[in-house]
Scaffold this active site. Structure first.
Site, short mmCIF file in Angstrom:
data_model
loop_
_atom_site.label_atom_id
_atom_site.label_comp_id
_atom_site.label_asym_id
_atom_site.label_seq_id
_atom_site.Cartn_x
_atom_site.Cartn_y
_atom_site.Cartn_z
N LEU A 121 1.05 -1.14 0.07
CA LEU A 121 -0.13 0.25 0.13
C LEU A 121 0.88 1.26 -0.06
CD1 LEU A 121 -2.97 -0.79 2.28
CD2 LEU A 121 -2.61 -1.41 -0.12
N GLY A 161 4.59 -0.02 10.84
CA GLY A 161 4.12 -0.75 11.75
C GLY A 161 3.87 -2.19 11.55
N SER A 168 -7.22 0.36 10.90
CA SER A 168 -7.68 -1.24 10.12
C SER A 168 -9.00 -1.42 10.72
CB SER A 168 -6.83 -2.42 10.55
OG SER A 168 -7.17 -3.58 10.38
N TYR A 199 -2.91 -7.06 17.23
CA TYR A 199 -2.88 -6.10 15.98
C TYR A 199 -3.86 -5.07 15.97
CZ TYR A 199 -3.11 -4.47 11.12
OH TYR A 199 -3.26 -3.87 9.97
N ARG A 234 -15.58 -12.58 1.16
CA ARG A 234 -15.78 -11.37 2.18
C ARG A 234 -15.31 -10.20 1.20
NH1 ARG A 234 -11.78 -9.08 5.12
NH2 ARG A 234 -12.51 -8.10 7.09
#
Length: 271
Positions: free
Chosen positions: A17, A75, A113, A138, A176
């Site tokens: 990304l 991260g 996220s 996470y 999904r």
């Protein structure tokens, strides 16, 4: 035509990304400062690179000097052992915000996220004010950064748009993704909006394309001006033909976090 920023720092710039944003955000700055733990090659004339680990406080803070805005993609990228999450995402992002505070950086766009709210169910149709419900360590680290963003806006005036990315890939790969997909082009549109909106403050926004199924309400982030243009519908028929239906009673189907809700503790011995 002048650019909105002189210099934008992109952390995690060597990732998938980060690489897309390196290309897509180029029109917004005279210089892109690309940061990652891995060396970045093939720099364009408008790019410069710095190599460091976010756990390194001095190096992280130094990278923010002379920067006008930060796109924080760095991260731990997925569920990892606690020590890695603690050092890279929690400590590392604190270092970044402290660098921003001390060097006068006033806007950050952060890659949060879906896993910050992963245990909520799709049928809840949550909005961006719904309390967090992380599905992993996470996810917990993403909640921490969202709280850090809130503090640094209220106390120090640093604006942050926290983008809860759901599933950003070149194409949807499973059923999904038919509702959770964020195309790369829409990823760029969303982060561009976060950097150019007149006012951000502390904003939470969901990172999804204009898919037919919309299990979240993103209206409270409308002031960003993000207008997704892609959808999973062109992929639906082929994807459904090659993948089996999801179990409607499985936790990974019912919950926003998908398979992450079933992950074991990352520090448990492998079975």
């Amino acid at each position: 035509m002048t650019t909105p920023y002189d210099t934008i720092l992109i952390t995690g710039a060597a990732g998938a990304l980060g690489t897309e944003l390196r290309r897509g955000l180029a029109p917004l700055a005279e210089t892109l400062r690309l940061a990652d733990r891995m060396p970045i090659a093939d720099l364009a004339p408008h790019e410069e690179a710095v190599t460091f680990d976010l756990a390194d406080e001095a190096a992280t803070m130094a990278a923010t000097e002379g920067v006008d805005a930060i796109v924080h993609m760095g991260g731990a990228p997925v569920e990892k052992p606690w020590q890695e999450i603690l050092d890279s995402t929690i400590r590392g992002t604190y270092h970044l915000y402290e660098g921003a505070r001390k060097h006068g950086v006033k806007r950050i766009a952060y890659a949060s996220s879906v896993h910050a709210i992963g245990f909520h169910r799709l049928s809840d149709h949550i909005d961006t004010t719904t309390p967090t419900r992380p599905d992993t360590l996470y996810g917990v680290s993403k909640c921490f950064v969202e709280s850090l963003s809130s503090l640094y806006w209220d106390k120090f005036g640093i604006e942050t748009a926290c983008v809860r990315i759901f599933s950003s890939f070149p194409e949807p790969a499973d059923r999904r993704h038919l509702w959770s997909w964020l195309s790369y082009a829409d990823l760029v549109r969303l982060f561009s909006a976060c950097l150019t909106a007149p006012h951000v403050g502390h904003t939470i926004t969901f990172g999804i394309s204009d898919n037919r199924v919309k299990p979240v309400d993103n209206s409270r982030a409308g002031h960003l001006g993000y207008a997704p243009q892609d959808t999973t519908e062109p992929y639906r028929a082929a994807l459904e033909a090659r993948t089996p239906p999801l179990d409607p009673y499985a936790p990974e189907t019912l919950c926003y976090g998908g398979a992450f809700v079933t992950y074991p503790h990352p520090d448990d011995p492998a079975r």
